[in-house]
Design an enzyme around this catalytic site. Structure first.
Site, PDB file in Angstrom:
ATOM      1  N   ALA A  71      -5.041 -23.448  35.671  1.00  0.00           N
ATOM      2  CA  ALA A  71      -5.524 -24.402  36.676  1.00  0.00           C
ATOM      3  C   ALA A  71      -5.809 -23.747  38.025  1.00  0.00           C
ATOM      4  O   ALA A  71      -6.709 -24.167  38.743  1.00  0.00           O
ATOM      5  CB  ALA A  71      -4.500 -25.517  36.849  1.00  0.00           C
ATOM      6  N   THR A  72      -5.048 -22.710  38.369  1.00  0.00           N
ATOM      7  CA  THR A  72      -5.316 -22.035  39.648  1.00  0.00           C
ATOM      8  C   THR A  72      -6.739 -21.490  39.652  1.00  0.00           C
ATOM      9  O   THR A  72      -7.499 -21.709  40.601  1.00  0.00           O
ATOM     10  CB  THR A  72      -4.307 -20.876  39.872  1.00  0.00           C
ATOM     11  N   ASN A 152       2.524 -32.842  41.392  1.00  0.00           N
ATOM     12  CA  ASN A 152       3.500 -32.066  40.624  1.00  0.00           C
ATOM     13  C   ASN A 152       4.933 -32.249  41.111  1.00  0.00           C
ATOM     14  O   ASN A 152       5.873 -32.092  40.355  1.00  0.00           O
ATOM     15  CB  ASN A 152       3.134 -30.577  40.630  1.00  0.00           C
ATOM     16  N   GLN A 180      -1.163 -32.040  35.952  1.00  0.00           N
ATOM     17  CA  GLN A 180       0.069 -32.761  35.599  1.00  0.00           C
ATOM     18  C   GLN A 180      -0.189 -34.052  34.826  1.00  0.00           C
ATOM     19  O   GLN A 180       0.759 -34.734  34.440  1.00  0.00           O
ATOM     20  CB  GLN A 180       0.887 -33.077  36.863  1.00  0.00           C
ATOM     21  N   ALA A 201      -2.684 -24.932  30.090  1.00  0.00           N
ATOM     22  CA  ALA A 201      -2.075 -25.223  28.781  1.00  0.00           C
ATOM     23  C   ALA A 201      -0.546 -25.325  28.835  1.00  0.00           C
ATOM     24  O   ALA A 201       0.065 -26.086  28.091  1.00  0.00           O
ATOM     25  CB  ALA A 201      -2.471 -24.133  27.785  1.00  0.00           C
ATOM     26  N   HIS A 202       0.084 -24.546  29.742  1.00  0.00           N
ATOM     27  CA  HIS A 202       1.558 -24.456  29.686  1.00  0.00           C
ATOM     28  C   HIS A 202       2.269 -25.693  30.204  1.00  0.00           C
ATOM     29  O   HIS A 202       3.497 -25.754  30.183  1.00  0.00           O
ATOM     30  CB  HIS A 202       2.049 -23.195  30.404  1.00  0.00           C
ATOM     31  N   THR A 242     -13.279 -10.959  28.629  1.00  0.00           N
ATOM     32  CA  THR A 242     -13.050 -11.223  27.209  1.00  0.00           C
ATOM     33  C   THR A 242     -12.189 -12.473  27.024  1.00  0.00           C
ATOM     34  O   THR A 242     -11.149 -12.613  27.687  1.00  0.00           O
ATOM     35  CB  THR A 242     -12.351 -10.009  26.559  1.00  0.00           C
ATOM     36  N   CYS A 329       6.554 -23.568  42.156  1.00  0.00           N
ATOM     37  CA  CYS A 329       5.877 -22.290  42.370  1.00  0.00           C
ATOM     38  C   CYS A 329       6.331 -21.682  43.684  1.00  0.00           C
ATOM     39  O   CYS A 329       6.178 -20.505  43.938  1.00  0.00           O
ATOM     40  CB  CYS A 329       4.371 -22.493  42.402  1.00  0.00           C
TER      41      CYS A 329
END
Ligand code: PMP
Length: 382
Positions: A71-72, A152, A180, A201-202, A242, A329
């Site tokens: 997301a960042t 968040n 979120q 994804a996390h 990649t 964070c």
């Protein structure tokens, strides 16, 4: 054993996601952009399956999904990637809020330094930004509104649904940071009109280091976003480099699981929240909840124990549970949460606040036990 209650920071990987990723690492090791051999073709197939899975949970088209590192990066591309268009059109006004994640805040501040004009919206005491205030700030030269769907730290749902139609009519680009809410508020996200969406994804049982930027086409045209890195033409130049096939596969699998299970997940998370709230009221400890609960997602609770510093509480309960204060964070720096401060919460209450966030795969009894221990410690410290 300490019970992990910091899901808004990162979630444990779902075993089904992990199994699939291991299989992909073993079997689809090619470069998805290699066109000269079947190994490349196989990797490409895995990537395109994942793209469909992300598209499906959002009800968008597969070609509107661009893989990023999270997301960042998605937020950076969505905002910085509009620079060229802004210079061409003279539209250099951005509206965002003071409670965005740093990945939006810092990116917008950077553009402000470069001559963009920014309207910073502050939330009300309930943790919500006002849709009416945002609507009133829109001008002829407004380029972009960037707003998170769910905060968040507080779990408070922001009024993105109320803004989508209005902004589309005004021809203002709308970016939502859905990190979120993605995989949780599935129906809401499907109903919202937006141009760009970011996710990682996390936060939904997928791997760290992968996410997506969704760019919605209008009359066959993508929003005027350009990649912000030079390199290859992967992801149509929106995100060169990649493609990490197994990570992307994990993201896709996590989306498939969330799409199938979000209703049970919501129900279980709500059951856990009700239990936590009941324990709180029965405990006799003095507390305040930060953010109005009718706007809060089922898996988050931000609260302050009166007279109990969050630092002391977290240190003394480390063996029972893992919670956080401030944005996770940032939680290695002890500055009081800028989100709670922006809501107008008194500094002392902010310094006493902790965030608890959980997931549906957790054992109800484990959370109950851990939270009871936390309450006992809070009582002693108060
Ligand atoms: N936006 C929000 C609302 C978040 O909660 C987070 C993660 N804490 C991010 C963006 C950034 O996500 P990531 O660190 O995965 O890039």
């Amino acid at each position: 054993m300490s019970v992990y209650l910091d899901f808004n920071s990162s979630t444990p990987i779902d075993e089904r996601v992990l199994d699939y990723m291991v299989e992909v690492y073993r079997t689809s090791y090619g470069n998805a952009d290699s066109r000269t051999h079947t190994v490349g073709d196989a990797a490409r197939q895995v990537v395109e399956t994942a793209r469909k899975q992300v598209a499906s949970i959002l009800c968008v088209k597969s070609d509107e999904v661009f893989f990023t590192s999270g997301a960042t990066e998605s937020n950076n591309i969505a905002i910085q990637g509009l620079k060229e268009y802004a210079l061409q059109t003279g539209k250099k006004h951005i509206i965002t809020s003071t409670i965005e994640h740093k990945a939006v805040l810092e990116t917008v501040k950077h553009l402000e330094k470069e001559g963009f004009e920014v309207s910073w919206v502050r939330p009300e005491r309930n943790g919500r930004n006002s849709a009416d205030e945002i609507k009133m700030l829109v001008r002829d030269d407004t380029l972009l509104v960037s707003l998170m769907h769910v905060n968040n730290e507080t779990g408070i749902i922001q009024p993105v649904q109320e803004l989508g139609d209005f902004l589309a009519e005004k021809k203002v680009l709308f970016h939502i940071d859905a990190t979120q809410s993605f995989g949780k508020l599935v129906e809401e996200l499907r109903a919202i009109k937006y141009d760009m969406l970011s996710m990682s994804a996390h936060k939904i049982g997928g791997p760290q280091g992968v996410g997506a930027l969704v760019l919605r086409k209008k009359r066959y045209k993508f929003p005027p976003v350009k990649g912000i890195m030079y390199g290859g033409q992967q992801e149509h130049g929106i995100r060169p480099g990649t493609i990490p096939v197994a990570l992307v596969a994990g993201l896709g699998k996590a989306c498939e699981i969330a799409e199938n299970e979000y209703l049970q997940q919501q129900e279980k998370c709500m059951r856990i929240k009700k239990m936590i709230l009941k324990l709180l009221t029965e405990s006799g400890v003095v507390y305040e909840i930060n953010g109005e609960q009718k706007f809060c997602i089922p898996s988050t609770l931000n609260l302050s124990f009166t007279g109990v510093s969050s630092e002391a509480l977290m240190l003394s309960t480390k063996q029972y549970c893992g919670v956080s204060n401030g944005s996770a964070c940032n939680s290695n720096s002890y500055a009081p949460s800028y989100v709670l401060m922006a809501m107008g919460i008194p500094t002392e209450q902010v310094e006493n606040s902790i965030r608890i966030s959980w997931g549906d795969k957790m054992e109800y009894e484990d959370i109950r036990r851990a939270f009871k221990e936390l309450l006992t410690v809070a009582k002693k410290l108060s």
